[in-house]
Design an enzyme around this catalytic site. Structure first.
Site, PDB file in Angstrom:
ATOM      1  N   HIS A  71       0.867  -1.206   0.000  1.00 20.47           N
ATOM      2  CA  HIS A  71       0.000   0.000   0.000  1.00 20.47           C
ATOM      3  C   HIS A  71       0.890   1.238   0.000  1.00 20.47           C
ATOM      4  O   HIS A  71       1.455   1.605   1.025  1.00 20.47           O
ATOM      5  CB  HIS A  71      -0.901   0.013   1.244  1.00 20.47           C
ATOM      6  CG  HIS A  71      -1.830   1.192   1.321  1.00 20.47           C
ATOM      7  ND1 HIS A  71      -3.156   1.073   1.664  1.00 20.47           N
ATOM      8  CD2 HIS A  71      -1.643   2.517   1.114  1.00 20.47           C
ATOM      9  CE1 HIS A  71      -3.728   2.256   1.671  1.00 20.47           C
ATOM     10  NE2 HIS A  71      -2.813   3.164   1.338  1.00 20.47           N
ATOM     11  N   HIS A  95      -4.396  -0.406   6.021  1.00 24.41           N
ATOM     12  CA  HIS A  95      -3.907   0.440   7.118  1.00 24.41           C
ATOM     13  C   HIS A  95      -4.807   0.404   8.360  1.00 24.41           C
ATOM     14  O   HIS A  95      -5.376   1.403   8.761  1.00 24.41           O
ATOM     15  CB  HIS A  95      -3.656   1.874   6.674  1.00 24.41           C
ATOM     16  CG  HIS A  95      -4.754   2.562   5.893  1.00 24.41           C
ATOM     17  ND1 HIS A  95      -6.081   2.450   6.196  1.00 24.41           N
ATOM     18  CD2 HIS A  95      -4.694   3.382   4.826  1.00 24.41           C
ATOM     19  CE1 HIS A  95      -6.786   3.186   5.358  1.00 24.41           C
ATOM     20  NE2 HIS A  95      -5.956   3.748   4.507  1.00 24.41           N
ATOM     21  N   HIS A 135       1.354   5.419  -1.862  1.00 24.62           N
ATOM     22  CA  HIS A 135       0.950   6.511  -2.756  1.00 24.62           C
ATOM     23  C   HIS A 135       2.209   7.100  -3.375  1.00 24.62           C
ATOM     24  O   HIS A 135       3.070   7.621  -2.656  1.00 24.62           O
ATOM     25  CB  HIS A 135       0.225   7.604  -1.961  1.00 24.62           C
ATOM     26  CG  HIS A 135      -0.982   7.099  -1.236  1.00 24.62           C
ATOM     27  ND1 HIS A 135      -2.248   7.147  -1.763  1.00 24.62           N
ATOM     28  CD2 HIS A 135      -1.107   6.479  -0.022  1.00 24.62           C
ATOM     29  CE1 HIS A 135      -3.112   6.604  -0.912  1.00 24.62           C
ATOM     30  NE2 HIS A 135      -2.434   6.190   0.152  1.00 24.62           N
ATOM     31  N   ASP A 174       1.536   2.844   3.467  1.00 23.33           N
ATOM     32  CA  ASP A 174       0.674   4.014   3.298  1.00 23.33           C
ATOM     33  C   ASP A 174       1.496   5.291   3.255  1.00 23.33           C
ATOM     34  O   ASP A 174       1.033   6.346   3.689  1.00 23.33           O
ATOM     35  CB  ASP A 174      -0.400   4.083   4.391  1.00 23.33           C
ATOM     36  CG  ASP A 174      -1.508   5.062   4.041  1.00 23.33           C
ATOM     37  OD1 ASP A 174      -1.663   5.393   2.854  1.00 23.33           O
ATOM     38  OD2 ASP A 174      -2.203   5.508   4.970  1.00 23.33           O
TER      39      ASP A 174
HETATM   40  N1  LIG Z   1      -3.388   7.923   4.629  1.00 18.72           N
HETATM   41  C1  LIG Z   1      -3.573   9.205   4.468  1.00 18.72           C
HETATM   42  O1  LIG Z   1      -3.665   9.932   5.462  1.00 18.72           O
HETATM   43  N2  LIG Z   1      -3.625   9.780   3.239  1.00 18.72           N
HETATM   44  C2  LIG Z   1      -3.632   9.092   1.972  1.00 18.72           C
HETATM   45  C3  LIG Z   1      -4.967   8.491   1.642  1.00 18.72           C
HETATM   46  C4  LIG Z   1      -5.279   7.219   2.424  1.00 18.72           C
HETATM   47  O2  LIG Z   1      -4.556   6.229   2.345  1.00 18.72           O
HETATM   48  O3  LIG Z   1      -6.301   7.178   3.120  1.00 18.72           O
HETATM   49  C5  LIG Z   1      -3.232  10.103   0.887  1.00 18.72           C
HETATM   50  O4  LIG Z   1      -3.432   9.801  -0.290  1.00 18.72           O
HETATM   51  O5  LIG Z   1      -2.700  11.174   1.213  1.00 18.72           O
HETATM   52 ZN   LIG Z   2      -3.189   5.120   1.651  1.00 14.07          ZN
HETATM   53 ZN   LIG Z   3      -6.680   5.120   3.113  1.00 18.63          ZN
END
Ligand SMILES: NC(=O)N[C@@H](CC(=O)O)C(=O)O
Ligand SMILES: [Zn+2]
Ligand SMILES: [Zn+2]
Length: 344
Positions: free
Chosen positions: A14, A175, A16, A248
């Site tokens: 996971h 998460h 981003h 995450d």
């Molecule tokens: N985890 C977060 O606080 N933010 C994530 C989105 C997510 O995973 O929920 C993001 O894309 O910034």
């Molecule tokens: Zn995330």
């Molecule tokens: Zn999320």
């Protein structure tokens, strides 16, 4: 005392990476230690179909450091309009290996998310049929539900029913942050797993709020009380194959975090494996790190385990106070502080 640890190379289930010029930073950080990563699709606009996932994948591949074999595993963003055909097409073309449920309004870039689960039943039916896992941001969004209770409410109001309604659907509860989520996953069938971040193992809400507010620890689902942090730690120490690594890591530029209304997301990709090593070390469970980081994820997804290795050594180093993120800067997790493990 173990001072050196060699693991099968881990994957991040996971993350981003965002898009555009920041990819050169985020992809370099992720590919430093991870062989593969599940790439979250919450871009603006989101990654809604196989073609968009394939194009995004090419942009990620193009941003890899030279010689890197980093493998992005692409995910579709489910909306109220996602059809069964869309799922089947992306699956048969090999353009996406999973699809993500963001309840509309639950988190960063979730405005196009799902407003009612009923809207995605045809898509979920198709996913169960082709064996595509559903990845879930598990929080309700109702204004009347307290932010600290939103994960538990999601389990009770949505997830229990969803897992029952689709008896062959694989589900990753992403998460997780509460003892309730750990209990739910432990009592669910084997086709239900969960990712756990390094920051939810290392921190609780006191770290974020006592003695001043620390916006760089603000993420969603929000850090909970210590009892819940302990439950997550117990889950990874148990060695259960239902729990696996998902950082995450979610970059937001410094000005977007240090603001009157700051964005949710912690950036941990610069030191992810090292932070997990520190958490497992503090728990006296370094022997459980390889299963969590390198074995349980590929086994759940039905993918081969990696074959090369990575070695960690017990050695302190200082995290920079800030790092470049495209033409902006980011304050990474542990900024200006030390981490006690490093990759050899
Ligand atoms: N985890 C977060 O606080 N933010 C994530 C989105 C997510 O995973 O929920 C993001 O894309 O910034
Ligand atoms: Zn995330
Ligand atoms: Zn999320």
């Amino acid at each position: 005392m173990t001072d050196r640890l060699t693991l099968i190379r881990p994957d991040d289930w996971h993350i981003h990476l965002r898009d555009g010029e920041v990819l050169s930073n985020t992809v370099a950080d992720a590919s430093r230690t991870f062989a593969r990563a599940i790439i979250m699709p919450n871009l603006v606009p989101p990654v809604r179909n196989g073609q968009q996932a394939a194009a995004y994948r090419q942009r990620i591949l193009a941003a890899r450091p030279s010689g890197s074999g980093f493998e992005p595993l692409m995910v579709l963003y489910l909306t109220d309009q996602t059809t069964a055909e869309c799922i089947r097409e992306a699956h048969s073309a090999g353009q996406a290996i999973a699809a993500k449920l963001y309840p509309a309004g639950a988190t960063t870039n979730s405005d196009s998310g799902v407003t009612r689960l009923e809207h995605i039943y045809p898509a979920l039916e198709a996913m169960a049929d082709v064996g595509m896992p559903l990845l879930v941001h598990g929080e309700v969004t109702h204004a009347e539900v307290d932010i600290f209770d939103r994960e538990k409410a999601f389990i009770d109001q949505q997830l229990v029913g969803l897992v029952e309604r689709f008896p062959t659907l694989k589900v990753v509860f992403e998460h997780i942050t509460t003892a309730d989520a750990v209990d739910f996953v432990n009592s669910a069938p084997d086709r239900v797993g969960a990712t756990i971040t390094a920051h939810h193992l290392l921190y609780n809400r006191n770290h974020m709020l006592v003695g001043g507010i620390r916006p760089h620890l603000f993420c969603l689902p929000i850090l909970k009380r210590q009892r819940h942090q302990q439950a997550l730690c117990d889950a990874v120490v148990s060695g259960s194959s239902k729990f696996f690594l998902g950082t995450d890591s979610a970059p937001h530029a410094r000005h977007a975090k240090e603001a009157a209304c700051g964005c949710a997301g912690c950036y941990s990709a610069h030191a992810a494996l090292e932070l997990y090593a520190e958490a497992f070390d503090e728990l006296g469970a370094l022997d459980k790190l390889e299963g969590f980081a390198s074995l349980h994820g590929p086994d759940f997804y039905g993918l081969p385990r990696n074959t090369d290795t990575v070695t960690l050594v017990r050695e302190s180093w200082s995290v920079p106070a800030s790092m470049p993120l495209g033409d902006q800067t980011i304050v990474p997790l542990r900024a200006g502080e030390s981490i006690h493990w490093r990759v050899a």
